[in-house]
Design a protein around this motif. Structure first.
Motif, PDB file in Angstrom:
ATOM      1  N   PRO A 185     -57.694  51.006  -5.071  1.00 48.60           N
ATOM      2  CA  PRO A 185     -56.373  50.450  -4.774  1.00 48.60           C
ATOM      3  C   PRO A 185     -55.419  51.528  -4.250  1.00 48.60           C
ATOM      4  O   PRO A 185     -55.552  52.709  -4.580  1.00 48.60           O
ATOM      5  CB  PRO A 185     -55.901  49.930  -6.125  1.00 48.60           C
ATOM      6  CG  PRO A 185     -56.536  50.868  -7.107  1.00 48.60           C
ATOM      7  CD  PRO A 185     -57.879  51.228  -6.512  1.00 48.60           C
ATOM      8  N   GLU A 186     -54.477  51.111  -3.437  1.00 46.55           N
ATOM      9  CA  GLU A 186     -53.425  52.012  -2.969  1.00 46.55           C
ATOM     10  C   GLU A 186     -52.332  52.081  -4.028  1.00 46.55           C
ATOM     11  O   GLU A 186     -51.963  51.066  -4.627  1.00 46.55           O
ATOM     12  CB  GLU A 186     -52.842  51.498  -1.656  1.00 46.55           C
ATOM     13  CG  GLU A 186     -51.723  52.374  -1.114  1.00 46.55           C
ATOM     14  CD  GLU A 186     -51.116  51.812   0.161  1.00 46.55           C
ATOM     15  OE1 GLU A 186     -50.383  52.563   0.839  1.00 46.55           O
ATOM     16  OE2 GLU A 186     -51.376  50.628   0.458  1.00 46.55           O
ATOM     17  N   ILE A 187     -51.846  53.283  -4.280  1.00 41.82           N
ATOM     18  CA  ILE A 187     -50.734  53.457  -5.213  1.00 41.82           C
ATOM     19  C   ILE A 187     -49.444  53.305  -4.422  1.00 41.82           C
ATOM     20  O   ILE A 187     -49.157  54.096  -3.523  1.00 41.82           O
ATOM     21  CB  ILE A 187     -50.796  54.842  -5.884  1.00 41.82           C
ATOM     22  CG1 ILE A 187     -52.109  54.993  -6.643  1.00 41.82           C
ATOM     23  CG2 ILE A 187     -49.610  55.034  -6.832  1.00 41.82           C
ATOM     24  CD1 ILE A 187     -52.325  56.374  -7.196  1.00 41.82           C
ATOM     25  N   LYS A 188     -48.719  52.264  -4.732  1.00 40.67           N
ATOM     26  CA  LYS A 188     -47.480  51.993  -4.003  1.00 40.67           C
ATOM     27  C   LYS A 188     -46.403  52.981  -4.437  1.00 40.67           C
ATOM     28  O   LYS A 188     -46.208  53.203  -5.637  1.00 40.67           O
ATOM     29  CB  LYS A 188     -46.991  50.566  -4.267  1.00 40.67           C
ATOM     30  CG  LYS A 188     -47.971  49.481  -3.849  1.00 40.67           C
ATOM     31  CD  LYS A 188     -48.145  49.439  -2.337  1.00 40.67           C
ATOM     32  CE  LYS A 188     -49.042  48.281  -1.915  1.00 40.67           C
ATOM     33  NZ  LYS A 188     -49.259  48.249  -0.451  1.00 40.67           N
TER      34      LYS A 188
ATOM     35  N   ASN B  91     -55.493  48.304 -12.377  1.00 40.98           N
ATOM     36  CA  ASN B  91     -56.139  48.830 -11.175  1.00 40.98           C
ATOM     37  C   ASN B  91     -55.950  50.340 -11.046  1.00 40.98           C
ATOM     38  O   ASN B  91     -56.720  51.014 -10.357  1.00 40.98           O
ATOM     39  CB  ASN B  91     -55.594  48.135  -9.927  1.00 40.98           C
ATOM     40  CG  ASN B  91     -56.066  46.686  -9.823  1.00 40.98           C
ATOM     41  OD1 ASN B  91     -57.177  46.368 -10.233  1.00 40.98           O
ATOM     42  ND2 ASN B  91     -55.228  45.825  -9.281  1.00 40.98           N
ATOM     43  N   MET B  92     -54.925  50.841 -11.709  1.00 38.36           N
ATOM     44  CA  MET B  92     -54.655  52.281 -11.636  1.00 38.36           C
ATOM     45  C   MET B  92     -55.726  53.107 -12.350  1.00 38.36           C
ATOM     46  O   MET B  92     -55.829  54.314 -12.157  1.00 38.36           O
ATOM     47  CB  MET B  92     -53.289  52.596 -12.260  1.00 38.36           C
ATOM     48  CG  MET B  92     -52.087  52.074 -11.493  1.00 38.36           C
ATOM     49  SD  MET B  92     -51.892  52.795  -9.847  1.00 38.36           S
ATOM     50  CE  MET B  92     -52.542  51.468  -8.825  1.00 38.36           C
ATOM     51  N   LEU B  93     -56.544  52.432 -13.186  1.00 39.65           N
ATOM     52  CA  LEU B  93     -57.594  53.145 -13.914  1.00 39.65           C
ATOM     53  C   LEU B  93     -58.618  53.757 -12.963  1.00 39.65           C
ATOM     54  O   LEU B  93     -59.196  54.810 -13.240  1.00 39.65           O
ATOM     55  CB  LEU B  93     -58.285  52.202 -14.904  1.00 39.65           C
ATOM     56  CG  LEU B  93     -57.418  51.773 -16.105  1.00 39.65           C
ATOM     57  CD1 LEU B  93     -58.127  50.687 -16.902  1.00 39.65           C
ATOM     58  CD2 LEU B  93     -57.122  52.974 -16.993  1.00 39.65           C
ATOM     59  N   PHE B  94     -58.851  53.080 -11.832  1.00 36.70           N
ATOM     60  CA  PHE B  94     -59.777  53.628 -10.838  1.00 36.70           C
ATOM     61  C   PHE B  94     -59.258  54.957 -10.309  1.00 36.70           C
ATOM     62  O   PHE B  94     -59.991  55.953 -10.249  1.00 36.70           O
ATOM     63  CB  PHE B  94     -59.962  52.632  -9.689  1.00 36.70           C
ATOM     64  CG  PHE B  94     -60.856  53.128  -8.585  1.00 36.70           C
ATOM     65  CD1 PHE B  94     -62.222  52.913  -8.639  1.00 36.70           C
ATOM     66  CD2 PHE B  94     -60.336  53.830  -7.505  1.00 36.70           C
ATOM     67  CE1 PHE B  94     -63.059  53.386  -7.626  1.00 36.70           C
ATOM     68  CE2 PHE B  94     -61.162  54.309  -6.486  1.00 36.70           C
ATOM     69  CZ  PHE B  94     -62.534  54.080  -6.556  1.00 36.70           C
ATOM     70  N   ALA B  95     -57.979  54.961  -9.916  1.00 32.90           N
ATOM     71  CA  ALA B  95     -57.371  56.187  -9.398  1.00 32.90           C
ATOM     72  C   ALA B  95     -57.361  57.273 -10.458  1.00 32.90           C
ATOM     73  O   ALA B  95     -57.642  58.449 -10.171  1.00 32.90           O
ATOM     74  CB  ALA B  95     -55.950  55.902  -8.916  1.00 32.90           C
ATOM     75  N   LEU B  96     -57.070  56.884 -11.695  1.00 34.23           N
ATOM     76  CA  LEU B  96     -56.996  57.855 -12.784  1.00 34.23           C
ATOM     77  C   LEU B  96     -58.363  58.493 -13.041  1.00 34.23           C
ATOM     78  O   LEU B  96     -58.477  59.713 -13.224  1.00 34.23           O
ATOM     79  CB  LEU B  96     -56.477  57.175 -14.042  1.00 34.23           C
ATOM     80  CG  LEU B  96     -56.059  58.085 -15.194  1.00 34.23           C
ATOM     81  CD1 LEU B  96     -54.928  59.007 -14.765  1.00 34.23           C
ATOM     82  CD2 LEU B  96     -55.620  57.240 -16.400  1.00 34.23           C
TER      83      LEU B  96
END
Length: 515
Positions: free
Chosen positions: A327-330, A475-480
């Motif tokens: 996901p893109e982090i807005k 969804n931020m868990l992927f980025a994390l």
């Protein structure tokens, strides 16, 4: 024909529009009742060879009189070489220009050196100004200053269309006395009228207009030469001027509220970091900015750092996450940041800049004992001794941490990064005092290490910010997860680059202090 050979020292200020009436009243109360009409043509080659070399050449009509002027920039952003020649021509028709009229002035000699192939036939009118000036001569205890309030336009013909930009600025020029007087008056205008410094000259703005540009490129740090510095005060002035050249140019661009400001912001922060390093050397010679100035410096630097953190997320991290199907982090989900001019225009930041400028003119002694009058050579020797001592201490700190890098916490790694930045900027300052055979290799090694350490720091900051978002957006868990894994890889690269660095011979301390 009358020749006026002068060097110009002035500071230019912009101010909020609602302060125009108050500033006009200030000038009128000091005798500036009548306004003067100034119409000028700026002369250059078709490819702007003079402007690119740091010169401004103009013909200006003041009333009915024409004056030809050649200006040359110096290392000090507030000082310019200036040669004015009052021509015999009067009236509306612009006379012919003649660069040879400046051949005996330092500005003219410098022009011949920098532009040896310049031909008179290559010159043409590049842009023009139409200004109404209200000015007043103000006598002070130290001398006299001229306040000049300029209102009007710069215009140029671009692509068969006349374009223009508005001018509304206040210049404070030294007529007699000390530069500190100019800076003192500038501080009063900053405090009382919310004024802020702008180092963009009319010639620079005209050049941009004539080329359809919004701003000059961001100012990077320029090479420093200390070989001609005769004493400690000249060394200090040279270093301060170098930092201010970068800081003032980039803050001026930010104050213009550019839409694309990232590179100007980055170079401003680099310039402020260089100043921070310089403060450490000045403190060793009992020269200080002052608690209030240091606090303003730290506050602005920390606030500007928030923009750098967001740049990493939007400019570096998001493209990687999207390429991995994540996901893109807005940016809005982190924080919408206002234009950074709200920091740079702030009065406390502007006052801090003036205080830094003042250091060059205070004439402070570098001797710990005020009764000790060291000769010039001894002063330079003492400066170089101080340099070696501080660099030795910094390198020992880095070497100690390199030997136990695997045990360091994130904040300790950040401390190593700051110490390496201190060493790197010090090397840029004092390159002339380093061992030339070792400088390039050592400097590249520390620059490579800092690239890894900078990336590691960006990741640590991003992880801290994204962790706070995971509860509201799983969804931020992927980025994390990706960031934490990548941080371990980059940490390993930091350790390897650090160990390589500390195995090298330092680039300083090997030249005899007697030279």
């Amino acid at each position: 024909m009358t020749v006026e050979n002068t060097n110009e020292f002035e500071i230019k200020l912009l101010f909020p529009g609602d302060q125009l009436e108050a500033i006009e009243k200030l000038i009128i109360s000091n005798g500036g009742i009548r306004r003067q009409h100034l119409q000028a043509a700026y002369i250059d080659t078709s490819d702007f060879a003079l402007t690119r070399a740091g010169f401004a050449f103009r013909l200006r009509k003041e009333g009915r009189q024409w004056i030809q002027t050649l200006k040359a920039s110096t290392r000090n952003p507030l000082e310019r070489l200036e040669d004015n020649v009052t021509l015999s021509a009067v009236g509306k028709e612009m006379p012919e220009w003649n660069l040879d009229l400046h051949q005996n002035h330092e500005a003219g000699q410098l022009l011949r050196k920098k532009c040896p192939n310049l031909k008179p036939d290559d010159l043409r009118v590049s842009y023009q100004t139409d200004i109404w000036r209200r000015k007043a001569l103000i006598n002070t205890q130290l001398g006299s200053l001229e306040y000049a309030l300029d209102s009007g336009f710069i215009y140029s013909q671009l692509n068969d269309c006349v374009s223009s930009i508005k001018v509304l600025e206040l210049e404070i020029e030294l007529k007699a006395g000390e530069p500190l007087d100019v800076l003192s008056h500038a501080k009063n205008l900053i405090k009382n009228h919310g004024a802020y410094i702008d180092t963009r000259s009319k010639s620079e703005r005209g050049f941009l207009l004539a080329n359809g540009l919004q701003a000059s490129p961001a100012m990077r740090a320029k090479a420093i030469s200390l070989n001609k510095a005769k004493n400690a005060q000249e060394i200090i002035a040279c270093l301060i001027d170098s930092c201010l050249q970068q800081v003032l140019a980039n803050q001026s661009a930010l104050n213009a509220e550019l839409d694309q400001y990232s590179e100007y912001l980055h170079q401003l922060r680099v310039g402020l970091r260089r100043l921070k390093v310089l403060f450490k050397y000045l403190a060793r010679h009992d020269i200080h900015l002052g608690d209030e100035g240091l606090e303003a410096f730290k506050r602005a630097f920390d606030q500007l750092g928030g923009y750098r953190d967001s740049d990493y997320v939007t400019g570096t991290l998001n493209p990687i996450l999207l390429s991995l199907g994540g996901p893109e982090i807005k940016l809005a989900s982190i924080k919408e940041l206002p234009n950074p001019c709200f920091i740079t225009k702030n009065s406390e930041f502007q006052l801090m800049l003036v205080d830094v400028m003042s250091i060059s003119y205070l004439g402070a002694s570098i001797s710990a004992d005020p009764e000790d009058r060291r000769g010039d050579k001894e002063q330079v020797r003492l400066v170089r001794k101080t340099i070696n001592k501080l660099l030795d201490g910094g390198f020992s700190f880095v070497a100690d941490r390199a030997s136990r890098f695997s045990e360091l916490q994130d904040d300790q790694i950040h401390s190593v990064r700051k110490k390496m930045k201190f060493i790197r900027y010090s090397l840029e300052f004092f390159r002339d005092y380093c061992n030339k055979s070792k400088y390039a290799k050592f400097n590249k090694s520390i620059a490579d290490a800092l690239e890894y350490f900078g990336l590691f720091n960006d990741m640590c900051v991003a992880i801290s910010r994204i962790e706070a978002l995971t509860q509201d957006d799983p969804n931020m868990l992927f980025a994390l997860g990706w960031l934490k894994a990548e941080r371990q890889r980059v940490r390993s690269l930091c350790g390897k680059s650090l160990k390589k660095l500390v195995r090298m011979d330092p680039a300083w301390g090997l030249k005899t202090l007697n030279t």
